[in-house]
Design an enzyme around this catalytic site. Structure first.
Site, short mmCIF file in Angstrom:
data_model
loop_
_atom_site.label_atom_id
_atom_site.label_comp_id
_atom_site.label_asym_id
_atom_site.label_seq_id
_atom_site.Cartn_x
_atom_site.Cartn_y
_atom_site.Cartn_z
N HIS A 194 -4.86 -4.24 -2.13
CA HIS A 194 -3.58 -4.92 -2.35
C HIS A 194 -3.21 -5.62 -1.04
CE1 HIS A 194 -1.99 -2.20 -5.83
NE2 HIS A 194 -3.25 -2.54 -6.00
N GLU A 224 -0.52 -5.65 0.66
CA GLU A 224 0.18 -4.78 1.60
C GLU A 224 -0.77 -3.83 2.31
OE1 GLU A 224 0.84 -5.42 -1.64
OE2 GLU A 224 2.83 -4.71 -2.16
N CYS A 278 0.99 1.48 -2.07
CA CYS A 278 1.40 0.69 -0.90
C CYS A 278 2.65 1.27 -0.25
CB CYS A 278 1.61 -0.76 -1.32
SG CYS A 278 0.10 -1.56 -1.90
#
Length: 191
Positions: free
Chosen positions: A95, A97, A128
């Site tokens: 992801h 993040e 995250c």
């Protein structure tokens, strides 16, 4: 050596590293924001950094990734930036993040990201958000809420859970309409 002078030496080494990396072009298009305390960052600064994350999200979308982007800021400078890369890397943890947290940790030389603010186009998921808490970031700013897996109260409450041993300053809904529209358009084109 006192802890204050030790910390001062760490900061100087980090600043030298940042100057070196910037001089070598490792962080192109670095946006410098005024070095202020996290609660003193203006709405304009937040919007500018979410726009940077939106550009990364658009790039991720063009690659076929879910269009989410993120940037990390420390001492007024962007130290890491990424868009989602799950498909390209074949990695469910890629992801935006998570990529930004990993890059920022390499940049500062450790997992504790004291004084770092993460700007993301979408409310962080539980993975995250948990990583942000573990990394001890100072601040999380995000655009659109995620009604399916958001971890800042939309579904889960990871970022602001009262039993966390670390508190993160959270600012939600910065350029939420633009961030949400990008995701809506991406998924509409795939149906």
């Amino acid at each position: 050596m006192s802890s204050a002078s030790s910390r001062s030496g760490e900061v100087e080494r980090e600043n030298a590293f940042a100057r070196d990396r910037t001089a070598k072009g490792c962080l192109s298009k670095t946006i410098h924001v005024p070095a202020r305390l996290s609660h003193e960052v203006s709405q304009h600064d937040d919007e500018q950094l979410i726009r940077r994350a939106l550009n990364l999200a658009r790039s991720a979308g063009r690659r076929g990734e879910v269009p989410v982007g993120a940037v990390a800021v420390r001492d007024g400078a962007v130290i890491a930036a990424a868009g989602n890369a799950m498909e390209r890397r074949g990695d469910a943890t890629a992801h935006a993040e998570m990529l930004v947290l990993r890059s920022a940790a390499r940049r500062v030389g450790g997992w504790r990201l004291d004084g770092v603010a993460v700007y993301a186009t979408l409310e962080p998921c539980p993975m995250c958000a948990g990583a942000m808490v573990q990394a001890r970031i100072a601040r999380c700013v995000y655009g659109a809420r995620d009604p399916k897996k958001g971890a800042d109260g939309s579904v889960y409450d990871v970022l602001r859970h009262p039993r966390n041993n670390h508190r993160i300053d959270v600012t939600a809904d910065v350029l939420a309409t633009a961030c949400g529209a990008l995701l809506t358009e991406f998924f509409a084109a795939r149906r």
